[in-house]
Design an enzyme around this catalytic site. Structure first.
Site, PDB file in Angstrom:
ATOM      1  N   ASP A 148      -0.508   2.340   8.749  1.00 31.66           N
ATOM      2  CA  ASP A 148      -0.661   1.447   9.903  1.00 31.66           C
ATOM      3  C   ASP A 148      -0.030   2.034  10.621  1.00 31.66           C
ATOM      4  OD1 ASP A 148      -2.278   1.173   7.975  1.00 31.66           O
ATOM      5  OD2 ASP A 148      -1.375  -0.945   7.555  1.00 31.66           O
TER       6      ASP A 148
ATOM      7  N   MET B 244      -8.705   3.711   8.732  1.00 31.07           N
ATOM      8  CA  MET B 244      -7.891   2.359   8.521  1.00 31.07           C
ATOM      9  C   MET B 244      -6.860   1.958   9.549  1.00 31.07           C
ATOM     10  SD  MET B 244      -7.155   2.749   4.520  1.00 31.07           S
ATOM     11  CE  MET B 244      -7.916   2.120   3.778  1.00 31.07           C
TER      12      MET B 244
ATOM     13  N   ARG C 177       1.213  -5.214  -6.109  1.00 35.53           N
ATOM     14  CA  ARG C 177       0.926  -6.311  -4.580  1.00 35.53           C
ATOM     15  C   ARG C 177       1.221  -7.583  -6.272  1.00 35.53           C
ATOM     16  NH1 ARG C 177      -2.918  -3.748  -1.452  1.00 35.53           N
ATOM     17  NH2 ARG C 177      -2.251  -3.250   0.252  1.00 35.53           N
ATOM     18  N   CYS C 178       1.944  -8.000  -6.257  1.00 36.53           N
ATOM     19  CA  CYS C 178       2.820  -8.968  -6.823  1.00 36.53           C
ATOM     20  C   CYS C 178       2.570 -10.155  -6.265  1.00 36.53           C
ATOM     21  CB  CYS C 178       4.607  -8.914  -7.159  1.00 36.53           C
ATOM     22  SG  CYS C 178       5.063 -10.017  -8.580  1.00 36.53           S
TER      23      CYS C 178
ATOM     24  N   HIS D  20     -24.052  15.255  21.550  1.00 41.02           N
ATOM     25  CA  HIS D  20     -23.293  14.026  20.743  1.00 41.02           C
ATOM     26  C   HIS D  20     -22.064  13.487  20.968  1.00 41.02           C
ATOM     27  CE1 HIS D  20     -21.277  18.012  20.329  1.00 41.02           C
ATOM     28  NE2 HIS D  20     -20.365  17.406  19.874  1.00 41.02           N
TER      29      HIS D  20
ATOM     30  N   ASP E 196       1.969  -1.207  11.990  1.00 39.07           N
ATOM     31  CA  ASP E 196       2.351  -1.974  12.148  1.00 39.07           C
ATOM     32  C   ASP E 196       3.146  -2.872  12.679  1.00 39.07           C
ATOM     33  OD1 ASP E 196       1.897  -2.191   9.599  1.00 39.07           O
ATOM     34  OD2 ASP E 196      -0.171  -3.464  10.017  1.00 39.07           O
TER      35      ASP E 196
ATOM     36  N   VAL F 297      17.168   8.876  -0.605  1.00 35.45           N
ATOM     37  CA  VAL F 297      17.851   7.486  -1.387  1.00 35.45           C
ATOM     38  C   VAL F 297      18.824   7.828  -2.779  1.00 35.45           C
ATOM     39  CG1 VAL F 297      17.551   4.976  -2.434  1.00 35.45           C
ATOM     40  CG2 VAL F 297      16.737   5.389  -0.110  1.00 35.45           C
TER      41      VAL F 297
ATOM     42  N   LYS G 122     -26.502  13.167  31.396  1.00 36.49           N
ATOM     43  CA  LYS G 122     -25.870  14.882  32.165  1.00 36.49           C
ATOM     44  C   LYS G 122     -25.255  15.601  31.123  1.00 36.49           C
ATOM     45  CE  LYS G 122     -23.403  11.539  35.292  1.00 36.49           C
ATOM     46  NZ  LYS G 122     -22.093  10.628  35.187  1.00 36.49           N
TER      47      LYS G 122
ATOM     48  N   ASP H  39       5.417  -5.201   5.928  1.00 34.10           N
ATOM     49  CA  ASP H  39       5.873  -6.845   6.657  1.00 34.10           C
ATOM     50  C   ASP H  39       5.736  -7.067   4.793  1.00 34.10           C
ATOM     51  OD1 ASP H  39       6.631  -6.237   8.886  1.00 34.10           O
ATOM     52  OD2 ASP H  39       4.556  -7.142   9.779  1.00 34.10           O
TER      53      ASP H  39
ATOM     54  N   THR I 274       3.751   2.490   5.408  1.00 32.04           N
ATOM     55  CA  THR I 274       2.813   2.185   5.933  1.00 32.04           C
ATOM     56  C   THR I 274       2.182   3.074   6.377  1.00 32.04           C
ATOM     57  OG1 THR I 274       1.138   0.435   7.011  1.00 32.04           O
ATOM     58  CG2 THR I 274       3.572   0.015   7.076  1.00 32.04           C
TER      59      THR I 274
ATOM     60  N   ARG J 257      -5.727  -2.054   8.950  1.00 31.16           N
ATOM     61  CA  ARG J 257      -5.271  -3.203   8.341  1.00 31.16           C
ATOM     62  C   ARG J 257      -5.657  -3.699   9.997  1.00 31.16           C
ATOM     63  NH1 ARG J 257      -2.817  -5.713   4.630  1.00 31.16           N
ATOM     64  NH2 ARG J 257      -2.191  -4.554   4.121  1.00 31.16           N
TER      65      ARG J 257
ATOM     66  N   ALA K 171     -12.908  11.149  21.322  1.00 35.79           N
ATOM     67  CA  ALA K 171     -14.107  10.700  20.563  1.00 35.79           C
ATOM     68  C   ALA K 171     -14.515  10.013  22.166  1.00 35.79           C
ATOM     69  CB  ALA K 171     -13.089   8.988  20.176  1.00 35.79           C
TER      70      ALA K 171
ATOM     71  N   GLY L  50       0.735  -1.631   0.224  1.00 28.08           N
ATOM     72  CA  GLY L  50      -0.286  -0.067  -0.256  1.00 28.08           C
ATOM     73  C   GLY L  50       0.535   1.573   0.190  1.00 28.08           C
TER      74      GLY L  50
HETATM   75  P1  ADP Z   1       2.900  -4.828   2.259  1.00 32.38           P
HETATM   76  O1  ADP Z   1       4.497  -4.739   1.845  1.00 32.38           O
HETATM   77  O2  ADP Z   1       2.457  -3.433   2.742  1.00 32.38           O
HETATM   78  O3  ADP Z   1       2.552  -5.473   3.912  1.00 32.38           O
HETATM   79  P2  ADP Z   1       1.744  -6.693   1.057  1.00 32.38           P
HETATM   80  O4  ADP Z   1       1.442  -7.585   1.930  1.00 32.38           O
HETATM   81  O5  ADP Z   1       0.335  -6.637  -0.236  1.00 32.38           O
HETATM   82  O6  ADP Z   1       2.034  -5.148   1.901  1.00 32.38           O
HETATM   83  O7  ADP Z   1       3.397  -7.255   0.396  1.00 32.38           O
HETATM   84  C1  ADP Z   1       4.061  -6.869  -0.895  1.00 32.38           C
HETATM   85  C2  ADP Z   1       4.306  -7.909  -2.181  1.00 32.38           C
HETATM   86  O8  ADP Z   1       5.683  -7.899  -1.149  1.00 32.38           O
HETATM   87  C3  ADP Z   1       3.349  -8.493  -2.505  1.00 32.38           C
HETATM   88  O9  ADP Z   1       2.863  -8.789  -3.078  1.00 32.38           O
HETATM   89  C4  ADP Z   1       4.457  -9.323  -2.493  1.00 32.38           C
HETATM   90  O10 ADP Z   1       4.513  -9.285  -3.286  1.00 32.38           O
HETATM   91  C5  ADP Z   1       6.114  -9.605  -1.283  1.00 32.38           C
HETATM   92  N1  ADP Z   1       5.218 -10.054  -0.301  1.00 32.38           N
HETATM   93  C6  ADP Z   1       4.244 -10.563   0.064  1.00 32.38           C
HETATM   94  N2  ADP Z   1       4.365 -11.579   1.383  1.00 32.38           N
HETATM   95  C7  ADP Z   1       5.244 -12.290   0.902  1.00 32.38           C
HETATM   96  C8  ADP Z   1       5.496 -13.535   0.829  1.00 32.38           C
HETATM   97  N3  ADP Z   1       5.601 -14.501   2.061  1.00 32.38           N
HETATM   98  N4  ADP Z   1       6.777 -13.802   0.292  1.00 32.38           N
HETATM   99  C9  ADP Z   1       7.075 -13.503  -0.593  1.00 32.38           C
HETATM  100  N5  ADP Z   1       7.446 -12.100  -0.715  1.00 32.38           N
HETATM  101  C10 ADP Z   1       6.050 -11.594  -0.252  1.00 32.38           C
HETATM  102  O1  F6P Z   2      -1.628  -0.859   5.115  1.00 28.54           O
HETATM  103  C1  F6P Z   2      -2.389   0.339   4.384  1.00 28.54           C
HETATM  104  C2  F6P Z   2      -3.779   0.346   3.869  1.00 28.54           C
HETATM  105  O2  F6P Z   2      -4.179   1.278   3.644  1.00 28.54           O
HETATM  106  C3  F6P Z   2      -4.766  -0.889   6.079  1.00 28.54           C
HETATM  107  O3  F6P Z   2      -4.880   0.652   6.087  1.00 28.54           O
HETATM  108  C4  F6P Z   2      -5.895  -1.650   4.934  1.00 28.54           C
HETATM  109  O4  F6P Z   2      -6.466  -2.168   5.291  1.00 28.54           O
HETATM  110  C5  F6P Z   2      -5.453  -1.478   2.941  1.00 28.54           C
HETATM  111  O5  F6P Z   2      -4.320  -0.882   3.081  1.00 28.54           O
HETATM  112  C6  F6P Z   2      -6.035  -1.214   2.050  1.00 28.54           C
HETATM  113  O6  F6P Z   2      -5.211  -1.814   0.990  1.00 28.54           O
HETATM  114  P1  F6P Z   2      -6.258  -1.617  -0.228  1.00 28.54           P
HETATM  115  O7  F6P Z   2      -5.478  -0.836  -0.710  1.00 28.54           O
HETATM  116  O8  F6P Z   2      -5.722  -2.836  -0.878  1.00 28.54           O
HETATM  117  O9  F6P Z   2      -7.440  -1.434  -0.849  1.00 28.54           O
END
Ligand code: ADP
Ligand code: F6P
Length: 320
Positions: free
Chosen positions: A128, A170, A73-74, A216, A130, A24, A212, A104, A126, A172, A187, A12
């Site tokens: 998130d 958002m 995503r690949c 809203h 996370d 970089v 009390k 991750d 990201t 995740r 909130a 993302g």
């Molecule tokens: P993020 O990097 O934000 O966590 P994704 O989980 O969609 O997003 O991962 C991004 C890309 O990294 C995937 O589309 C894939 O190409 C690669 N990837 C994800 N998980 C794995 C894995 N377990 N092993 C190898 N490549 C991965």
């Molecule tokens: O990881 C970033 C994020 O925006 C999350 O907060 C959300 O769950 C996800 O990506 C949404 O992914 P997509 O862009 O594939 O809808």
């Protein structure tokens, strides 16, 4: 001495990724390296959608959201053949090191490629926040500020109508955006996966507050909980307070990065190239207690990130 490196963004997108790409590229050029941009993450690495970058390739991008390198995503990269194709492409082009800006999943891919001899350094990007090995991920601050502005707007209309606004943010599976946005917006309740919740109790407390004089309400729901529309419906049924649900969605991923995102992205981009310059790969860069750090990718992926329960409880305690 590493002479040629590549840079890609994956998973993302997040505001501030451009600032990281810029850092970089400019750091590598300043050290006399050649630097190649790879479009659409691992998709472009496998297909060879790769171009040489110079100082002007990254002009006018530090303030822009999204990623000029595009992202994707690949699924193919999750296979042995996919990783082998990427390795072969790096060999063909003489790319010895790679900066992977993503989450991750992207780091898991970077670990696989590192195991085949391409020096990979991950930068956490990201919204998130996370990723366990770092206190901060690029995009988190901008996303929270966007969410805060949106919730402020919703509060105006909730106030006018004496309504309850249930807002899904958002994150995740993680509640980091939710708890911080909830605090920042005052909130009434914050619902995340990390802290057990009870809808009956939330409704009861809302009614007590109404008795009390509170008129809203704003309830922040983390994406990982899901069901924000159902939560709104249940709260309305149980309290008879008119309630609307809003899912903020991808608006949180866009916009110009905040100062914090630009600065942290630049620091991490610079540090990643310093590692590659020393021939160090299979690392993830992070920020711990404001200092730049790096970890072995596998070690980084096994860490777990604490949720700020204290912040959650402060929010609950002062929401009268
Ligand atoms: P993020 O990097 O934000 O966590 P994704 O989980 O969609 O997003 O991962 C991004 C890309 O990294 C995937 O589309 C894939 O190409 C690669 N990837 C994800 N998980 C794995 C894995 N377990 N092993 C190898 N490549 C991965
Ligand atoms: O990881 C970033 C994020 O925006 C999350 O907060 C959300 O769950 C996800 O990506 C949404 O992914 P997509 O862009 O594939 O809808």
């Amino acid at each position: 001495m590493i002479k040629k490196i590549g840079v890609l963004t994956s998973g993302g997108d997040a505001p501030g990724m451009n600032a990281a790409v810029r850092a970089v590229v400019r750091t590598a050029l300043s050290k006399g390296m050649e630097v190649y941009g790879i479009r659409r993450g691992y998709v472009g690495l496998i297909s060879g959608d790769i171009f040489q970058m110079d100082e002007r390739s990254v002009s006018d991008i530090i303030h822009r959201g999204g990623t000029v390198l595009y992202t994707a995503r690949c699924p193919e990269f999750r296979t042995e053949e996919g990783v082998e194709k990427a390795r072969a492409k790096c060999e063909e082009l003489g790319i010895e090191g790679l900066v992977v800006i993503g989450g991750d999943g992207s780091f898991r891919g970077a670990a696989d490629l590192s195991a085949k001899g391409v020096l990979c350094v991950g930068i956490p990007g990201t919204i998130d926040n996370d990723i366990a090995c770092t206190d901060y991920t690029i995009g988190f601050d901008t996303a929270m500020n966007t969410a805060m502005e949106m919730v402020d707007k919703l509060r105006d209309t909730s106030q006018s109508h004496d309504r309850c606004s249930v807002v899904e943010v958002m994150g995740r599976g993680a509640g980091h955006i939710a708890v911080n946005t909830g605090i920042a917006c005052g909130a009434t309740d914050i619902i995340t996966k990390e802290v057990p919740y009870d809808i009956d109790k939330i409704a009861k407390v809302m009614l007590e507050k109404k008795s009390k004089g509170k008129q809203h309400f704003v309830v922040i729901v983390a994406e990982g909980i899901g069901h924000s529309q159902e939560i709104a419906t249940m709260l309305q049924e149980k309290t008879h307070i008119e309630t609307r649900a809003t899912i903020l969605g991808h608006v949180q991923r866009g916009g110009n990065p905040t100062l914090r995102d630009r600065v942290e992205a630049t620091r991490m981009g610079y540090y990643a190239v310093e590692l590659l310059e020393q021939g160090i790969g299979n690392r993830v860069v992070g920020i711990k207690d404001s200092k730049l750090v790096d970890y072995d990718i596998q070690e980084a992926l096994q860490m777990s990130k604490p949720y700020d329960e204290k912040l959650h409880h402060i929010a609950e305690q002062i929401a009268f």
